[in-house]
Design an enzyme around this catalytic site. Sequence first.
Site, mmCIF file in Angstrom:
data_model
loop_
_atom_site.group_PDB
_atom_site.id
_atom_site.type_symbol
_atom_site.label_atom_id
_atom_site.label_comp_id
_atom_site.label_asym_id
_atom_site.label_seq_id
_atom_site.Cartn_x
_atom_site.Cartn_y
_atom_site.Cartn_z
ATOM 1 N N HIS A 198 -7.735 -0.976 -5.068
ATOM 2 C CA HIS A 198 -7.813 -1.580 -3.497
ATOM 3 C C HIS A 198 -8.690 -2.973 -3.620
ATOM 4 O O HIS A 198 -8.634 -3.977 -2.857
ATOM 5 C CB HIS A 198 -8.925 -0.816 -2.715
ATOM 6 C CG HIS A 198 -8.066 0.582 -2.246
ATOM 7 N ND1 HIS A 198 -7.569 1.447 -2.889
ATOM 8 C CD2 HIS A 198 -6.882 0.679 -1.019
ATOM 9 C CE1 HIS A 198 -6.889 2.536 -2.324
ATOM 10 N NE2 HIS A 198 -6.459 1.958 -1.238
ATOM 11 N N PHE A 228 -0.966 7.611 5.081
ATOM 12 C CA PHE A 228 -0.962 6.535 3.942
ATOM 13 C C PHE A 228 0.447 5.480 4.014
ATOM 14 O O PHE A 228 0.138 4.203 3.694
ATOM 15 C CB PHE A 228 -1.007 7.032 2.723
ATOM 16 C CG PHE A 228 -2.459 7.077 2.233
ATOM 17 C CD1 PHE A 228 -3.337 6.273 2.552
ATOM 18 C CD2 PHE A 228 -2.844 8.210 1.394
ATOM 19 C CE1 PHE A 228 -4.802 6.580 2.290
ATOM 20 C CE2 PHE A 228 -4.225 8.512 0.924
ATOM 21 C CZ PHE A 228 -5.021 7.593 1.387
ATOM 22 N N HIS A 284 -14.664 7.310 3.956
ATOM 23 C CA HIS A 284 -13.602 6.640 3.752
ATOM 24 C C HIS A 284 -12.227 7.317 4.506
ATOM 25 O O HIS A 284 -11.366 6.921 5.137
ATOM 26 C CB HIS A 284 -12.895 6.164 2.258
ATOM 27 C CG HIS A 284 -11.422 5.980 2.164
ATOM 28 N ND1 HIS A 284 -10.728 6.661 1.300
ATOM 29 C CD2 HIS A 284 -10.549 4.786 2.415
ATOM 30 C CE1 HIS A 284 -9.357 6.420 1.380
ATOM 31 N NE2 HIS A 284 -9.460 4.977 2.046
ATOM 32 N N HIS A 317 -4.292 6.587 -5.536
ATOM 33 C CA HIS A 317 -5.377 7.393 -4.958
ATOM 34 C C HIS A 317 -5.878 8.415 -5.673
ATOM 35 O O HIS A 317 -5.073 8.951 -6.434
ATOM 36 C CB HIS A 317 -5.005 7.593 -3.305
ATOM 37 C CG HIS A 317 -4.942 6.216 -2.320
ATOM 38 N ND1 HIS A 317 -3.618 5.688 -2.577
ATOM 39 C CD2 HIS A 317 -5.296 5.679 -1.772
ATOM 40 C CE1 HIS A 317 -3.489 4.596 -1.736
ATOM 41 N NE2 HIS A 317 -4.568 4.572 -1.220
ATOM 42 N N HIS A 374 -11.491 -1.132 4.630
ATOM 43 C CA HIS A 374 -11.526 -1.185 2.912
ATOM 44 C C HIS A 374 -12.363 -2.246 2.408
ATOM 45 O O HIS A 374 -12.828 -2.105 1.345
ATOM 46 C CB HIS A 374 -10.002 -1.310 2.302
ATOM 47 C CG HIS A 374 -9.441 0.231 2.123
ATOM 48 N ND1 HIS A 374 -9.689 0.766 0.772
ATOM 49 C CD2 HIS A 374 -8.649 0.876 3.107
ATOM 50 C CE1 HIS A 374 -9.228 1.925 0.967
ATOM 51 N NE2 HIS A 374 -8.766 2.043 2.153
ATOM 52 N N HIS A 383 0.674 -1.120 0.050
ATOM 53 C CA HIS A 383 0.019 0.058 -0.027
ATOM 54 C C HIS A 383 0.946 1.237 0.010
ATOM 55 O O HIS A 383 0.618 2.253 -0.732
ATOM 56 C CB HIS A 383 -0.937 0.067 1.123
ATOM 57 C CG HIS A 383 -1.815 1.166 1.167
ATOM 58 N ND1 HIS A 383 -1.503 2.351 1.824
ATOM 59 C CD2 HIS A 383 -3.174 1.083 0.566
ATOM 60 C CE1 HIS A 383 -2.892 3.038 1.584
ATOM 61 N NE2 HIS A 383 -3.617 2.288 0.786
ATOM 62 N N HIS A 423 -9.970 6.876 8.132
ATOM 63 C CA HIS A 423 -8.555 6.914 8.283
ATOM 64 C C HIS A 423 -8.198 7.690 9.414
ATOM 65 O O HIS A 423 -7.555 7.344 10.246
ATOM 66 C CB HIS A 423 -7.952 7.151 7.044
ATOM 67 C CG HIS A 423 -7.833 5.891 5.935
ATOM 68 N ND1 HIS A 423 -6.884 4.887 6.253
ATOM 69 C CD2 HIS A 423 -8.310 5.509 4.840
ATOM 70 C CE1 HIS A 423 -6.997 4.118 5.244
ATOM 71 N NE2 HIS A 423 -7.744 4.683 4.547
HETATM 72 CU CU1 C2O Z 1 -5.341 3.075 0.194
HETATM 73 CU CU2 C2O Z 1 -7.777 3.818 2.455
HETATM 74 O O1 C2O Z 1 -6.474 3.916 1.438
#
Ligand code: C2O
Length: 544
Positions: free
Chosen positions: A211, A352, A332, A202, A365, A181, A336
């Site tokens: 993803h 990230f 989303h 992203h 995710h 990632h 995070h």
């Molecule tokens: Cu690749 Cu929620 O991030």
Amino acid sequence: MASLALSWSSTATGLPSQPLFSIKPPHSSTYTTRTRRCTWSCKANNGGQNEKHSPQNVETSQGKLDRRNLLLGMGGLYGAAANLVSDRSPALATPITSPDLSKCSTGTNLNTQQPLDVNCCPPVSKEIIDYKLPPVGKMRFRPAAHLAGEDYYAKFEKAVELMKALPPEDPRNFMQQANVHCAYCNLTYQQTGDPKLKLQIHNCWHFFPWHRWYLYFFERILGKLIDDPTFGLPFWNWDNPDGMIMPEVFARKHSPLFDARRNTSHLPPALADLAYSSKSPTNPKKIIPNNLTVMYGEMVRNVSKLEDFYGAKYVVGTAPDPGPGSVERGSHMALHGWVGENTPTGEDMGNFYSTARDPIFYSHHTNVDRLWTVWRGLRGPKPKDFPDSDWLDADFLFYDENAQLVRVKVVDTLDNEKMGYVYQDVDLPWLKNRPLARVKKSKAASSSGAPAAETVFPVKLNKVVKVLVKRPKKSRSKKDKEKEEELLVIEGIEVDTAKFVKFDVFVNDEDDKPDELDKAEYAGCYSQVPHKNSTKVKTKIRLG
Ligand code: C2O
């Protein structure tokens, strides 16, 4: 620093629909941005080659604003905002293709010009196989995390424990998986075809497909380790009030699913806040109604065009971060930030480079992935996918459950059942959450006393900013509305990628209460999770 040029754009095709400049907009709407934790600022964006459309710049209190942006904004005069982002793209665009792993670098902190202090490059492998989806046997079943039983969790915990125990250089090792990632996000790869640019999956239309593949292999590795070909990842069902608390097993200290680097005030029984921003906490009583309205907006209200849901076009030659879709930038991102430590850098989930080190990342995710499937189901006869080869034929690299390096394509992600997994069926309580307007539009606009947008932008967003925005048309028939959606486009948003940034947008709002996201006046938000390396990006959002 950057510019905000904002506009109403109502072109359905991206082509000019009407010579809107000749219409005297008789009606204005109030446009409000609320900063809840806004650490960015904006100044004039001088793209350079504006002569043709913009003989002069507009002088504002903040400096000069590129007049072209304003004109483009005002009703999609020269082809709508969507075209602005692809300025850099070659005439014949080509899909993003797999990076050359041997050219992976540790990346640079663009602020300090120092290398990143983590290396997330994967092992290099000579042999790459073009991946074919295996024939579907018994489906993998992905349960809602709050409904899964102890037996299920015993298996899941065992699998994660085994994954953490693999040799550190094994590409299936947990840390190696987390680094996959980081590598695809923290600008370690060159873009194949335009090596001056870095690869970033992203904030663009590859967010969902990339993803989906990432989880797909993660899940297969886990299943192989416990010898269960039907094992499916649990989804954290945060769009449903019953599932809004962090699934309890992730918070058990001795579980392999535990991560110490989290915001301790957000452990159970705190309710996940889908509009989270650390500067102004949401009144706990508002969290559930806000969350449901946020979901309605991301899944139904603000996504009539494909790019509104998926994110902006990203092809060879496009600079990173052309623009995120509704779910990516909204719920989303909020989660995070909500899970990560309450520090400026927000490890693990809120940053990230480290986010996938927290096992809850994969359940977070999995829910995002499920929402993609749900959204497709809600689309009815409307198109669900971009037909362009630029999207469908893009490819990425992953190590599969046999530690084989494979090349996978976007086109194979469109149907989760063909990929061999299904989701537990759960309620969608947000479907009923269409908010109703409370104030007469004309009243909100006329009583606001707000200045016209073109006199205000560019603006540094460190307080509530209210402006009047001209609409291309005063009234629109039902047919007009079906044909093309009226959008508020905010472009030239310039942010520092190392910071957690979020702002909310309200239309025709009166009372300026920042945590009332469950009302019709709430149009949406911009938000981003910090990246390890600081860089300034320019991006945009479109709100229906
Ligand atoms: Cu690749 Cu929620 O991030």
